[in-house]
Every structure is written in C-alpha cells, then in structure tokens.
Design an enzyme around this catalytic site. Structure first.
Site: not given
Lengths: 392, 325, 139
Positions: A296, A346
């Site tokens: 991440y 994103y």
C-alpha cells in the site's frame, strides 16, 4: 475434523474495473455497476447468482442498490469494513469467509468513488462537529492546530522513522520513482508514459515536511470490483482461478486511526505485523514465497516499515533494500507493478488487489515471470488488512 | 476519458498569433499620477519630473506594473483603439464557454520588462495562444488552464520595439457548485475563518478546562497511578474507571514533527510546524510549535509549554517553544 | 511608501526579510484602483453585479494586485531599483473589510547582473491572496 482454515477455500474468479481518471463524469453508482457487471462477465457468472457483497464503510454506493440493479433474489451476506484504505484487502477476506462457511456461494466486492472530482481527502477541511461522539473528540487533539491532512499524519511517523534508521527523503523518492516507472508502461495507469526521476522527486514541493508532492498518491475517480466463489466452482469457470491463500485484518496495542503516536515505538507498523504473522501462519508461506507484492502506497514512507513487518528485510533496513533497487523493475521483489496508487490510481487499494489477481493470472501489463504467490497489503497507519493470492 | 471532438478545434489554435491591440492613449503623466495615487506608490521616478530627469531615462517613466493597463479597452467591452485587429485573442475562451465552461478565474500574471516606457510612447500588444492544458478538476470545478502570452511593443518610426511581456493564465471552468447570487440586501461580509474547536466529551473536558486556566493536565489512574494521554474513561493497564489529574511541568522534548506547507487552509499560517511532544512525565501529545525556524527543528530538542489564545479568546491551545537543554 | 534611500546590491543577502506591509482593503480602493488600471468590469465596482456572480462583495482586480505587489517590493528597494519581472499567482479574493498583509524575502542574488529575486506573499483572512516573485536590478 472440518478444516476451519480460510486458506485455499475461495478464489477470485472475476475482475472488473472502470478507467481511472480525475473526473469520471458519471455517478459512483454507475461506476460500481460498470465494474461489477464487468467482473461478473469476466467470471462468466450470471448476476442473479450473487448472494453476498462486501465493500468499505467509506463507499457511498449501498450494497442493496447494487443487488436491486443486478436483480439478486437471495442475498445472505453483506459487510462493510471501516478505516478507509485499511479496508482494502478485507472485503476479499470477508467474502472468502462467507464462501468458506457456505453462507454465500458468490460474493461481489467493490470500491467505487469519485474521490477526486466530488470530495477530496487531502483538502484539510473536514466537518468534524462538537457532538461528543468519539471521532469528533479524537480529532479534537489535532484539528485546532491545523494538523489535518493524511500527509501530515503520516509525516509525523516518517520523521521519526528517518531519525531512528537514517532513511532519507531520497529513499522515499526511490519508492516513488520505481512505481512511476511501472505506471509508465501500464496503459491503464493515469501516469502512463510519464515516468519521473529522483531529481524531479527531490525538486517537488513540500506538502508536509518530510513529505513532498511526489511522496503522495494521486486522488482519483474510478471503480474496481471482483467476484469470489469456492475453489471447486472456480475450476469450471472462464478464468484461471486466483486462490485466496490467506487473509487477515489487524489491530494491535496502542492502535488509533492515523494517529497511533502514543505507542512506545512509532517507527514500525505493528498492526501490519499482526497481519503478517497471521497470513504466514494460514498459508504456511514466508517472505521468500513471493515473486511480487502490492504494498500500500498512499504515501511513500510507509512502504519501508511494511517491507520490514513482512520480513523482506530487517527492521530499519528497508532503506538498503530500496537503495539496491530490490523493489523496482528487475529487483528481488518488484512491488506495485501496476504503478501503485502513486502511479496507476488511488482507488483506496482495491486496484492493488486487482493487480495481484492479474499477476497470478499472468495478464498484468508489467507481468513478473512465474508468479506463484502475491502479497497484498492495505492502508497503513490505520487498522489494516492483508491477503496472499496465488496459483492453485 | 477521450477528449471531446470540439477540443481538437481548440487545440488546433494553440500557437496562433493574434493581431495588434492598440492603447487608447500615449503613455502620459496624468494616468500615471492617478495610478500611483490609488496604489499608494510615491516613487519620484514616476511622479517627479526633476528627479526623473536625473535618472538614465531622462524623464518620467510609467510604473512597470501598469504595462497592461495602457492597452485595455476601457468602459465599453471590445471597443479597441483605432488600428486594432478585428480578431478576438480570447476566442478560445469563448469556445470553451459555449461548451459548458462558463466561469473564469485568473491564475497567473507574469510580467517581464525589456525596459521602462517613457511619456509619449504609443503601445500595442499582440497575443499568442500559448497552451491549453488537459482537463483538470480543482476545488472550483472542472475545466482547462489556458495560457496567453501578450507581447507589448512601442511604436517607433525606426521600427517597433518590444518593451515587455505578460504571461496570463486563466482557469476556464464549469463550477463544482453553481455560484448562487448573493441575496440582495444581505449584509456583505468578509468570511472570518476560525480554528476548528476541539470536540469535547466527559472524558476529556478536564484537559480543555485546564488549558483555559493555563494548566496542562494529565489524566492519572487513581488505582495504579498510570498516566495517560489522550484521555480515556478507563485505565489501559488496570481497567479502573477511577482517575484524577496531575498538572504537568510543561517541559518535555520533541519526539517527532512535521512542517505543513500545503494545502494552505485558513486561518492557519504556513509553513505550520506541528510537534509530537514527549512530556517529562512520560506521555506524548500533539501541539503547535512556536519560536522555531524551519530547518532548525530537531528531534530531541527541549521544549516548554505556553498557552496561546486564538480567535479573540474563543480558543486557548497549549503550544510548545524550544528552550535551552 | 517608497523609502527614498535605495537598497544597494552589496547590502542585500539571501534570506533578508522585507518589512511587512498591511493594506486595508476597502470598497474605495478596489473600485478606484480598478478604474485607475482601466478595468471597468462591474464585479470590481458594483456590489450588486458582484453578488450576481456569487461574490459577497466587489473583489480586487489582478492589475491592482500587481500594482500593490510592485509597491510592496519597491517600498523596500527604493527608487533606484529597476524591475526585470513581476510574476504573481492569485489565490483567495480580496474583499472590502479585509486586510492584506504582504511579507517577502530575498531568495536569490546574482552579483554579475546585480539582480535580486524577491519572493512575496499577500495574505488576507481567507489565506493567500497572492504569491509571487519579483526580480530587481539594484545599484
């Protein structure tokens, strides 16, 4: 005795996504439906067969509306996972549990958002009120100071990490440069064809020192959906099954959401350590089992302690791993081969799960050779989650 | 998303040069004097002929920031001085407007000067459509950044001379929120931005009341003596619900910090340094830093609390200032 | 106001701060400065027209912001300074009743050309109205 493990019971069999942009030009509901229908078509499963849903609490598209539009008649499982991007892997974990227990035979997980065009997370303006619910009181320790953006909250950890281990802004930059290199050759990435150099990273403006603009992920519009069913059924479907070998969520001592500053040590991500331990226990795998990983990357500094928590390097030594380019194209563990959230989009981490699916299938834009297992992690600094996906 | 077809028409115009737009008046002392009067500029170079005569110019020159003003059309829109082109240098903005991007906001005005202009000079400018960006969404809405470059010349019998340039960038956009006309008669007011107030609960009230009284209070478990911050209704060690408070010395050290630069959110000053303070009593808290210089903030440096009042006394916050070790 | 003593290049160092300048924003300033810059757009002098555009009041035009930026820099540098450029970026609007406070510092000097670059910023109650740079040649 019945096998109670999650490992190897369910598989991701369908994958759908919209394009990723700064302005989708359509509703989030439409994005959710486009990606869900694409995922079901990819799987070759009729929409009416869907019996479960899982998404994020932050997703604004309700599961019942998707169920209604799909024409589902028999939905027995639905869940939503909190903590923003910390959810990323958890809908798949929940879906796998629902499938493994037989509660739902086919589960759709999704994340649809017009985050960039409708509401940005990075503006520093939030509507926290005075009612003494926990969140208002908790953010009361930060908002009056103007300490109010995710980049700043992460920056506080990053500064301490740099102090303790000698990592530098250039090390963060090397993460950014490597994932933008992958994005540059991924046609689905927003930054397709637009690699950056370390000099450009170092010249980019300060957002919240020690974070620069190019340490921060994009803000995006788009949607990703996946279909999960049993490994038995997966064998007869259209796509190569992507086996869920392990999945977990994680909270540990001193846990807060973005502000776990009160722990003895704030240079690690111990909740990710909880996830790591559980994933390795469930799967029987270790760090050497992965050919690639999706780590991440909403902000570059947190990539480093994640590599440490999962044992790819020792505590404090992620900077050396990164300086050696092991995380980059051609390295020992290329990460975020889709370009990550810095380079592709994103979508709150769900596009990272999608990349892991493609790597296992062998269909990624930047395909790594002979992929057997892929690690996926979720949002950092928050209660989090993780997955191991792999070949049967 | 693929770009709309009409945009190719817009893009085809990038690089195009548009003809001259002349100034109505020669550079003249009365307009300069009025400009200086309103702007509060008292530089004798623009106002005092005797002083100006002693300079390299030999006489009064116009303030450089006035450059663009000479060539504006004035009260009547598109009423350009004789000799001006019929072309509309802003036609791209009109095209964008016709396709649903009605609003405009100026973003950059970059003036550069070859030389100062003297009384009596006749100016004109030509325009080049320099760039039309990709579609972008900002806090205002969705649209295009359009950059025009205007070159200013002084007309001379021996050949016109370039005197300066203006790079002018606007954002032509479809507003995220359609601006609502402000109600007639409504009291016009400059919005006042205040710091967000902390949410306060029964578990945390003591802290903020302490701050108002100039004290930094830490919660203490009366059963096992453990100090805790942020406050909580129960002890993290022994789970007792009984607690009192102790007044902290206010001394501690910087455990970590950030300096916030962007986005600049009012009413905060930027760069805005924020510290994670480890008090000598052992607990940590977040607070603003005062009296620090960017680039000289160091983890481990000693700090001392002080209480600052904000928003006309509506809010008091503990802040920390570096002190000698 | 412009100090009659000009800064000399040799006296200026990077990092030197310019004295702050607070300018009260009034309807009169906005309207008269718009006209003095030949900008008759109604939003700069007619409150009702400005409100039709969604603004609470008349708002300052760009040419005035450029003019005030010049004043701020020149007030420090003095009458012998010569502008090479004045580059500004616009932010929050200036409305009557507010105050804009300029701050600035020397960010670059070049001995060969005697050029000095100033970074400037004008803040009002809503945040940054203007940020920019000016390059001057000093005696």
């Amino acid at each position: 005795m019945t096998d109670m493990s999650l490992s190897g019971r369910a598989a991701i069999v369908g994958l759908g996504a919209t394009e990723f942009s700064k302005n989708s030009g359509r509703t989030e509901l439409r994005l959710a439906m486009e990606s869900t229908l694409a995922a079901l078509a990819d799987a070759g499963i009729d929409p009416s067969e869907v019996e479960g849903f899982s998404s994020y609490t932050m997703d604004k598209v309700p599961d019942y509306e998707i169920a209604r539009l799909l024409g589902c008649k028999n939905v027995k499982f639905f869940s939503q996972i909190p903590h923003g991007g910390g959810a990323a892997c958890a809908p798949v974990v929940h879906a796998a549990m629902a499938v493994a227990t037989g509660l739902a035979k086919v589960v759709v997980v999704f994340r649809a958002m017009n985050e960039r065009s409708w509401y940005r997370f990075g503006t520093g303006t939030y509507g926290f009120g005075s009612t003494p619910i926990f969140e208002n009181v908790n953010y009361g320790w930060y908002m009056p100071y103007g300490f109010h953006t995710p980049a700043a909250w992460v920056g506080m950890f990053a500064q301490r990490y740099m102090h303790e281990y000698g990592a530098t802004s250039e090390d963060f930059g090397r993460v950014s440069v490597a994932v933008r290199d992958f994005a540059a050759t991924n046609p689905a990435a927003f930054f397709y064809g637009k690699p950056i150099t370390l000099e450009e990273h170092q010249a980019s403006k300060w957002i919240a020192e020690p974070l620069r603009l190019l340490d921060c992920c994009q803000e995006s519009d788009g949607a990703v959906a996946m279909v999960i069913t049993s490994v038995e059924r997966a064998r007869d479907l259209k796509q190569k099954p992507v086996i869920i070998k392990a999945g977990s969520q994680g909270i540990t001592e001193g846990q807060q959401s973005m502000t776990s500053y009160y722990r003895d040590d704030i240079s690690g991500l111990p909740e990710m350590g909880v996830v790591a331990k559980e994933l390795y226990a469930q799967s029987g795998l270790g760090p050497e089992a992965f050919q690639t990983a999706v780590i991440y990357d909403h902000f570059t500094p947190f990539v480093l302690p994640q590599l440490e928590e999962f044992g790819f390097c020792k505590r404090g030594e992620a900077r050396d791993f990164i300086r050696a380019g092991e995380h980059a194209r051609g390295g020992k563990l290329p990460i975020n081969t889709h370009g990550g959230q810095l380079g592709e989009a994103y979508i709150h981490g769900m596009n990272g799960v999608a990349e892991a699916v493609r790597q296992v299938r062998g269909t990624a834009a930047n395909q790594v050779a002979d992929v057997e297992n892929v690690l996926v992690t979720a949002g950092t600094g928050v209660p989090t989650s993780g997955l191991i996906l792999g070949v049967a | 998303m693929a770009e709309q077809e009409w945009m190719s028409e817009v893009r085809a115009k990038v690089g195009r040069e548009y003809g001259r737009v002349y100034a109505w008046d020669e550079v003249n002392a009365p307009m300069i004097r009025q400009w200086c009067e309103v702007m509060g500029v008292d530089n004798p170079l623009y106002l005092d002929a005797d002083h100006a005569a002693t300079t390299e110019f030999g006489g009064i020159v116009a303030p450089p920031a006035m450059l663009q003003a000479w060539c504006l059309e004035g009260l009547h829109m598109n009423n350009y001085a004789p000799g001006s082109t019929d072309e509309n240098p802003y036609e791209v903005l009109k095209t964008l407007e016709a396709h649903g991007y009605p609003s405009v906001v100026a973003v950059n005005s970059d003036l550069s000067f070859e030389r100062y202009v003297k009384l009596g000079e006749k100016l004109y400018y030509t325009t080049r459509l320099d760039a039309v960006g990709e579609e972008k969404t900002t806090a205002l809405g969705t649209g295009y950044f359009v950059t025009l470059i205007m070159s200013f010349f002084s007309q001379k019998p021996e050949g016109d001379e370039k005197v300066g340039q203006l790079l002018f960038r606007v954002f032509k956009f479809r507003p995220a929120n359609v601006p609502k006309p402000v109600e007639k008669g409504a009291a016009p007011a400059v919005p006042k931005f205040k710091r967000p107030k902390p949410g306060i609960s029964d578990d945390t009230r003591f802290f903020w009341e302490g701050v108002d009284a100039g004290k930094l209070l830490i919660q203490r478990c009366t059963c096992c003596g453990t100090l805790r911050h942020p406050p909580a209704p129960v002890c993290i060690k022994c789970h007792s619900f009984d607690w009192d408070t102790v007044e902290a010395s206010g001394k501690g050290q910087l455990y970590s910090f950030v300096v916030m630069h962007y986005p600049e959110v009012p009413p905060f000053e930027h760069p805005n340094p924020i510290g994670l303070i480890e008090l000598d009593e052992g607990v940590r808290l977040i607070a603003g830093l005062v009296g620090v210089k960017r680039g000289e903030i160091r983890i481990g440096q000693r700090v001392q609390v002080e209480f600052q009042s904000f928003d006309d006394g509506e809010l008091t916050l503990p802040m920390f200032r570096p002190v000698a070790a | 106001m412009t100090s009659k003593n000009s800064k000399r290049f040799d006296d200026v160092r990077p990092g030197e701060a310019l004295p702050e300048l607070a300018i009260p924003i009034t309807t009169t300033l906005i309207a008269s400065a718009a006209i003095a810059t030949r900008d008759y757009f109604p939003g700069h002098h007619d409150m009702e027209a400005a409100q039709q555009l969604g603004s609470p009041h008349v708002f300052m035009n760009i040419l005035t912001t450029s003019g005030l930026s010049q004043r701020f820099v020149e007030g420090w540098a003095g009458p012998a300074a010569r502008f090479k450029d004045l580059k500004i970026k616009l932010g929050a609007p200036n409305y009557p009743g507010d105050t804009m406070t300029f701050s600035g510092e020397v960010v670059r000097t070049d001995a060969a050309s005697r050029e000095v670059e100033i970074a400037l910023k004008g803040k009002n109650s809503m945040g940054s109205h203007v940020t920019g740079t000016a390059t001057l040649v000093l005696p």
